[in-house]
Enzyme design. Structure first.
Site, PDB file in Angstrom:
ATOM      1  N   GLY A  53       4.826 -14.627  -5.751  1.00  0.00           N
ATOM      2  CA  GLY A  53       4.877 -13.843  -4.520  1.00  0.00           C
ATOM      3  C   GLY A  53       3.787 -13.367  -4.134  1.00  0.00           C
ATOM      4  O   GLY A  53       2.838 -13.611  -3.309  1.00  0.00           O
ATOM      5  N   ARG A  54       3.283 -12.088  -4.969  1.00  0.00           N
ATOM      6  CA  ARG A  54       2.191 -11.121  -4.606  1.00  0.00           C
ATOM      7  C   ARG A  54       1.080 -11.846  -4.826  1.00  0.00           C
ATOM      8  O   ARG A  54       0.045 -11.631  -3.808  1.00  0.00           O
ATOM      9  CB  ARG A  54       2.482  -9.916  -5.754  1.00  0.00           C
ATOM     10  CG  ARG A  54       1.223  -9.076  -5.486  1.00  0.00           C
ATOM     11  CD  ARG A  54       1.308  -8.074  -6.782  1.00  0.00           C
ATOM     12  NE  ARG A  54       2.377  -7.729  -7.451  1.00  0.00           N
ATOM     13  CZ  ARG A  54       3.105  -6.683  -7.134  1.00  0.00           C
ATOM     14  NH1 ARG A  54       2.613  -5.780  -6.312  1.00  0.00           N
ATOM     15  NH2 ARG A  54       4.214  -6.277  -7.544  1.00  0.00           N
ATOM     16  N   CYS A 110       8.403  13.440   7.456  1.00  0.00           N
ATOM     17  CA  CYS A 110       8.585  14.613   6.792  1.00  0.00           C
ATOM     18  C   CYS A 110       8.992  14.607   5.373  1.00  0.00           C
ATOM     19  O   CYS A 110       9.989  14.944   4.891  1.00  0.00           O
ATOM     20  CB  CYS A 110       9.692  15.260   7.400  1.00  0.00           C
ATOM     21  SG  CYS A 110       9.072  15.382   9.158  1.00  0.00           S
TER      22      CYS A 110
HETATM   23  N1  LLP Z   1      11.100 -14.451  -9.028  1.00  0.00           N
HETATM   24  C1  LLP Z   1      12.039 -13.323  -9.048  1.00  0.00           C
HETATM   25  C2  LLP Z   1      13.103 -13.759  -9.635  1.00  0.00           C
HETATM   26  C3  LLP Z   1      11.685 -12.202  -8.693  1.00  0.00           C
HETATM   27  O1  LLP Z   1      12.314 -10.998  -8.926  1.00  0.00           O
HETATM   28  C4  LLP Z   1      10.296 -11.802  -8.301  1.00  0.00           C
HETATM   29  C5  LLP Z   1       9.955 -10.349  -7.843  1.00  0.00           C
HETATM   30  C6  LLP Z   1       9.239 -12.901  -8.094  1.00  0.00           C
HETATM   31  C7  LLP Z   1       9.835 -13.977  -8.531  1.00  0.00           C
HETATM   32  C8  LLP Z   1       7.938 -12.369  -7.518  1.00  0.00           C
HETATM   33  O2  LLP Z   1       7.026 -11.677  -8.346  1.00  0.00           O
HETATM   34  P1  LLP Z   1       5.730 -11.565  -7.941  1.00  0.00           P
HETATM   35  O3  LLP Z   1       4.989 -12.945  -8.209  1.00  0.00           O
HETATM   36  O4  LLP Z   1       5.466 -11.227  -6.402  1.00  0.00           O
HETATM   37  O5  LLP Z   1       5.188 -10.711  -8.728  1.00  0.00           O
HETATM   38  N2  LLP Z   1       8.389  -4.363  -4.508  1.00  0.00           N
HETATM   39  C9  LLP Z   1       7.596  -4.291  -5.859  1.00  0.00           C
HETATM   40  C10 LLP Z   1       7.744  -5.827  -6.554  1.00  0.00           C
HETATM   41  C11 LLP Z   1       9.009  -6.198  -6.922  1.00  0.00           C
HETATM   42  C12 LLP Z   1       9.037  -7.535  -7.598  1.00  0.00           C
HETATM   43  C13 LLP Z   1      10.398  -7.971  -7.596  1.00  0.00           C
HETATM   44  N3  LLP Z   1      10.545  -9.516  -8.280  1.00  0.00           N
HETATM   45  C14 LLP Z   1       5.989  -4.022  -5.630  1.00  0.00           C
HETATM   46  O6  LLP Z   1       5.807  -3.769  -4.715  1.00  0.00           O
HETATM   47  O7  LLP Z   1       5.275  -3.807  -6.376  1.00  0.00           O
END
Ligand code: LLP
Length: 415
Positions: free
Chosen positions: A276-277, A343
């Site tokens: 994702g990220r 706030c």
């Molecule tokens: N697959 C599953 C089952 C997940 O739970 C996640 C992310 C991904 C893939 C994707 O992970 P990535 O490649 O994006 O790291 N809100 C947090 C991040 C939460 C990630 C949750 N799961 C932040 O802003 O750092």
């Protein structure tokens, strides 16, 4: 430079467009993404796999705007979803259900029905209780539900504790020691078809070892499952590859995939990843304008028009995001906390930043393409920001700024 955005002639730009022009046309706060940058990251993963059978399932939760999903669907991407809402988005954006995997610990029966209806690739099942419910739902429809267990490999990763998910104390996945029995049980169920195995150990991981450890553990289990006569068609290592926010140097997509392929050598299963990220994070910025400069005997504050409701990461995880002036300027001598109008003392986008600021200046908050807009809220009755996608010199508004009327519309007073 922040991610896809770099200075040219003193202006922060991407895809030939100056951020100042975007602010002039759409106002602030405003999320801006570069299509080219998103595509480049996805292609980097895809090319690294070469002729290995693979599927990239973009984790929709990182940024679920329809235009982003459409951009990736056009490349042939698959998707990783965690709700019926995300499934609806994938479908509306032209994504293929057959390339969609459904993760998450709390899938509801109606979400299962919908996913079976459209024919997703598989359910990443996270508990035996969920398996039972899925078996029942599939029985009602007289079909077999494709299942991959999300196994918790109990590997440690160095990341913020809120986004580490592969430890035995986390709520995610089937505990390692129960996984084999879960497969035996699933294989004996009338309305379940076992198709794969998966894990996801956390997010913003900047080393390769934890992924390799997790994959090796999955492979051990796969061999054990195979020996019991159960065939798996895919192995899914989840997402989690980190990005540089400041001075981190995570592995590149090529290094990451090449390490996976080495462990995977001689296997016939399809390999799935759920990034994702790393696909959208550095393809986006949050544009904001300085409203006030407040100097106190103790601290200086730059009060900007974006706040924790727009970008929650600094407040929630203490995350560091680069903050740069849109019109290039020398660093200046004053140190500011960059704060929003909400706030809460925890409402900040950055602290102790040395910047040369004037009221009305535009700032770009970097690495905001992932977990930015999608985690935003209407706290303090603040309409959510607009989103703009840049595509080779053209700016497209891919989400309109909300109005206060939009926010009040679903509410009613008592008779
Ligand atoms: N697959 C599953 C089952 C997940 O739970 C996640 C992310 C991904 C893939 C994707 O992970 P990535 O490649 O994006 O790291 N809100 C947090 C991040 C939460 C990630 C949750 N799961 C932040 O802003 O750092």
């Amino acid at each position: 430079m922040i991610g896809a955005f770099a200075y040219r002639d003193g202006q922060l730009m991407a895809e030939g467009i100056a951020l100042g022009d975007i602010a002039a046309r759409f106002g602030t706060p405003c999320y801006v993404y570069s299509r080219q940058a998103i595509e480049a990251r996805w292609q980097a993963y895809n090319e690294a796999f070469g002729d290995t059978d693979h599927l990239i399932c973009y984790a929709v939760k990182a940024n679920s705007n329809l235009a982003i999903l459409d951009t990736l669907a056009r490349l042939g991407s698959g998707f990783d979803i965690v709700s019926g809402g995300e499934l609806q988005r994938v479908i509306e954006a032209g994504g293929e259900p057959e390339k969609t995997v459904f993760s998450g610990v709390g899938k509801q029966a109606d979400e299962m029905h919908k996913a079976l209806d459209v024919g997703i690739k598989c359910f990443n099942v996270e508990s035996l209780e969920e398996l039972d419910r899925l078996n029942q739902v599939a029985a009602e429809r007289d079909v077999k539900a494709p299942v991959s267990f999300r196994v918790n490999p109990d590997v440690d990763v160095k990341t913020h504790p809120y986004i580490a998910t592969g430890l035995k104390q986390n709520k995610f996945g089937i505990p390692w020691e129960e996984a084999f029995t879960a497969y035996e049980q699933a294989a004996s169920m009338n309305h379940i078809e076992v198709t794969g195995i998966d894990c996801h150990i956390g997010s913003q991981i900047t080393a390769i070892d934890p992924f390799i450890n997790a994959l090796e553990r999955l492979m051990d289990l796969t061999r054990q499952i195979e020996a019991a006569g159960i065939t798996l068609r895919h192995i899914d290592v989840g997402g989690g590859l980190g990005i540089p926010y400041k001075d981190e140097s995570p592995p590149t997509e090529a290094e990451f995939v090449s390490a996976l392929r080495q462990v995977f050598a001689n296997r016939v299963e399809q390999i799935i990843i759920e990034p994702g990220r790393s696909i959208v994070g550095n393809a986006g910025v949050l544009l904001t304008r300085v409203e006030y400069l407040k100097h106190t005997p103790h601290k200086n504050f730059a009060i900007v028009d974006a706040a924790m409701n727009d970008l929650l990461r600094p407040s929630l995880y203490g995350a560091w995001h680069e903050i740069l002036p849109v019109h290039e300027a020398p660093p200046g001598e004053q140190t500011y906390d960059i704060v929003g109008p909400v706030c809460e003392t925890g409402d900040f986008l950055g602290q102790g930043r040395t910047l040369d600021l004037r009221v009305g200046d535009l700032l770009a908050v970097g690495s905001a393409g992932a977990y930015g807009f999608c985690m935003s809220s209407n706290y303090n009755t603040r309409p959510r920001a607009c989103e703009v996608m840049l595509d080779k010199g053209v700016m497209h508004e891919i989400r309109k700024r909300e109005t206060v009327a939009d926010l009040l519309q679903p509410e009613t007073t008592l008779p």
